[in-house]
Design a protein around this motif. Structure first.
Motif, PDB file in Angstrom:
ATOM      1  N   TYR A   1       0.892  -1.749   0.264  1.00  0.00           N
ATOM      2  CA  TYR A   1       0.371   0.008  -0.077  1.00  0.00           C
ATOM      3  C   TYR A   1       1.111   1.466  -0.283  1.00  0.00           C
ATOM      4  O   TYR A   1       2.250   1.114   0.941  1.00  0.00           O
ATOM      5  CB  TYR A   1      -0.877  -0.213   1.212  1.00  0.00           C
ATOM      6  CG  TYR A   1      -2.059  -0.984   1.266  1.00  0.00           C
ATOM      7  CD1 TYR A   1      -3.435  -0.485   0.907  1.00  0.00           C
ATOM      8  CD2 TYR A   1      -2.079  -2.538   2.132  1.00  0.00           C
ATOM      9  CE1 TYR A   1      -4.299  -1.603   0.309  1.00  0.00           C
ATOM     10  CE2 TYR A   1      -2.418  -3.500   1.493  1.00  0.00           C
ATOM     11  CZ  TYR A   1      -4.336  -2.637   0.957  1.00  0.00           C
ATOM     12  OH  TYR A   1      -4.925  -3.598   0.967  1.00  0.00           O
TER      13      TYR A   1
ATOM     14  N   GLN B   1       0.642   6.013  -1.248  1.00  0.00           N
ATOM     15  CA  GLN B   1       0.185   7.177  -1.103  1.00  0.00           C
ATOM     16  C   GLN B   1       0.798   7.977  -2.268  1.00  0.00           C
ATOM     17  O   GLN B   1       1.491   8.899  -1.462  1.00  0.00           O
ATOM     18  CB  GLN B   1      -0.737   7.950   0.145  1.00  0.00           C
ATOM     19  CG  GLN B   1      -1.857   7.015   1.246  1.00  0.00           C
ATOM     20  CD  GLN B   1      -0.791   5.937   1.806  1.00  0.00           C
ATOM     21  OE1 GLN B   1       0.321   5.381   1.811  1.00  0.00           O
ATOM     22  NE2 GLN B   1      -1.428   4.661   1.718  1.00  0.00           N
TER      23      GLN B   1
ATOM     24  N   SER C   1      -5.268   6.774  -1.738  1.00  0.00           N
ATOM     25  CA  SER C   1      -4.552   5.644  -1.586  1.00  0.00           C
ATOM     26  C   SER C   1      -4.708   3.890  -2.301  1.00  0.00           C
ATOM     27  O   SER C   1      -5.482   3.949  -3.590  1.00  0.00           O
ATOM     28  CB  SER C   1      -4.800   4.786  -0.415  1.00  0.00           C
ATOM     29  OG  SER C   1      -4.739   3.127   0.244  1.00  0.00           O
TER      30      SER C   1
ATOM     31  N   ARG D   1      -2.911   0.348  -4.308  1.00  0.00           N
ATOM     32  CA  ARG D   1      -2.187  -1.159  -3.547  1.00  0.00           C
ATOM     33  C   ARG D   1      -1.703  -1.737  -4.357  1.00  0.00           C
ATOM     34  O   ARG D   1      -2.352  -2.090  -5.973  1.00  0.00           O
ATOM     35  CB  ARG D   1      -3.255  -1.342  -3.256  1.00  0.00           C
ATOM     36  CG  ARG D   1      -3.314  -3.259  -2.966  1.00  0.00           C
ATOM     37  CD  ARG D   1      -4.170  -4.266  -2.350  1.00  0.00           C
ATOM     38  NE  ARG D   1      -5.647  -4.273  -2.872  1.00  0.00           N
ATOM     39  CZ  ARG D   1      -6.439  -4.475  -2.769  1.00  0.00           C
ATOM     40  NH1 ARG D   1      -7.196  -4.747  -1.537  1.00  0.00           N
ATOM     41  NH2 ARG D   1      -7.683  -4.989  -4.270  1.00  0.00           N
TER      42      ARG D   1
END
Length: 389
Positions: free
Chosen positions: A216, A218, A274, A276
């Motif tokens: 993950y 950002q 966010s 992933r």
């Protein structure tokens, strides 16, 4: 005084004569007089010209795809622990055994109730079959006939209820064997043998999947908007973008993966969104919770000139390099720099694809145009791959 002026006039004429001789010597062949001093040796490398992609860097965290807190489906005392703490387990492996005796007895009782229901249903069926000719001959009342029909329907329903009770008892007996729902690495046993496990409440252990893993990270708002614009123009894929990942102890970004999820909203508190990525983990290098450095492909392919950062000099607010010119002279060229790709700096302007720049021995160049003795070397990235900015 007259003698003094004559001496000064003689000195001036001598200086002018010597200067004329020096200029004449320089004009013949265009070279200064040979002083006999050796030329400074420098290392030169041809600039790298190739198509590249821009990579943007972010920080992230490793996370398991599947994280399970294992709870029992039935209550009872733990009879056995069937795993070694910290080992990898497969989906379906036996982990805990809860005392099965009460549930085995309950199954036996349910099976007995099923046999009783079958007997009652068979008797009701016989009664109903005998009543059919009797009602035709009016040997029994309509009420008695309806009662026998009702008994048959009730008997069949009792059979189905008993069958469901047997299935539930068998399922509960199976639940006394607690198995891993996913493949992964198991944690420590939170309840040991002899302790009471409450159904759907007590946490027995945890299992986290190992391969692949999630990363993950950002991206900031401006970067996200740039990606969206490139995607609309068809210059960058809108999904499944490649990423490169490195851990805190890694040199560079030795692992690769792809983005498989981007959030549907930007966090107004942080100005980030966010994202992933999925990264294979066959060697179990990644552990959930680790810090990760992430490079995300931020553009389509474009041609670029790349140089070693150590060749770049600074003159106030300007960047420049020394290029090997005619007659092996070090010629200054002002340049505009970009980001870093695979450890080499992008040059946006100021250099040509075949230029040779001086990468070592720069301290020996006293002024632009100074003659040097070049030794050609390859344009190599530094040992530690620099981060894209």
């Amino acid at each position: 005084m007259h003698a003094y002026h004559i001496i000064r006039l003689f000195q001036t004429l001598s200086f002018v004569a010597l200067l004329a001789v020096f200029i004449a010597g320089c004009s013949k062949g265009g070279k200064p007089p040979d002083t006999g001093a050796p030329l400074p040796e420098v290392s030169v490398a041809t600039v790298v010209s190739k198509p590249v992609y821009q990579w943007d860097e972010f920080t992230g965290r490793i996370a398991a795809i599947d994280t399970v807190e294992l709870r029992p489906r039935v209550s009872g005392y733990i009879d056995r622990i069937a795993f070694k703490e910290g080992d990898e387990v497969k989906a379906g492996d036996l982990l805990f055994v809860i005392d099965p005796r009460p549930y085995r007895i309950a199954l036996d009782s349910a099976q007995a109730q099923l046999e009783r229901a079958h007997s009652s249903a068979q008797f009701a069926h016989l009664q109903e079959r005998r009543a059919q000719p009797l009602i035709d001959e009016q040997a029994i009342s309509r009420q008695e006939y309806d009662q026998r029909t009702t008994n048959l329907t009730q008997g069949n329903a009792d059979v189905r209820a008993a069958e469901a009770a047997v299935a539930t008892a068998r399922l509960n007996l199976d639940f006394t064997q607690v198995r891993s729902p996913v493949a992964g690495r198991i944690g420590r046993a939170l309840l040991t043998v002899g302790n009471l496990a409450q159904a759907d409440e007590s946490v027995l252990t945890t299992v986290v999947s190992q391969d692949p893993v999630y990363v993950y990270f950002q991206p900031d708002e401006q970067t996200y908007l740039r990606y969206a614009e490139l995607a609309r123009k068809g210059e960058r894929p809108g999904s499944a973008n490649p990423v490169r990942v490195g851990l805190a102890s890694d040199t560079g970004y030795p692992y690769t993966g792809t983005v498989n999820f981007v959030s549907n909203q930007v966090d107004p508190a942080t100005g980030t969104i966010s994202a992933r990525a999925v990264v294979p983990n066959p060697d179990r290098v990644f552990t959930p919770g680790l810090y990760a450095r992430v490079q995300l492909q931020g553009s389509g392919e474009f041609p670029a000139i790349l140089i070693d950062d150590k060749a770049v000099m600074t003159d106030q607010d300007r960047k420049y390099v020394y290029v090997l010119g005619l007659e092996n002279k070090a010629m200054r060229k002002d340049i505009t720099l970009g980001g870093v790709i695979d450890g080499l700096r992008i040059v946006k302007s100021g250099l040509e694809p075949n230029d040779k720049i001086i990468v070592a021995g720069l301290q020996k160049i006293l002024f632009p145009g100074a003659p040097v003795k070049p030794n050609e070397v390859p344009m190599a990235a530094p040992p530690a791959v620099a981060r894209t900015r």
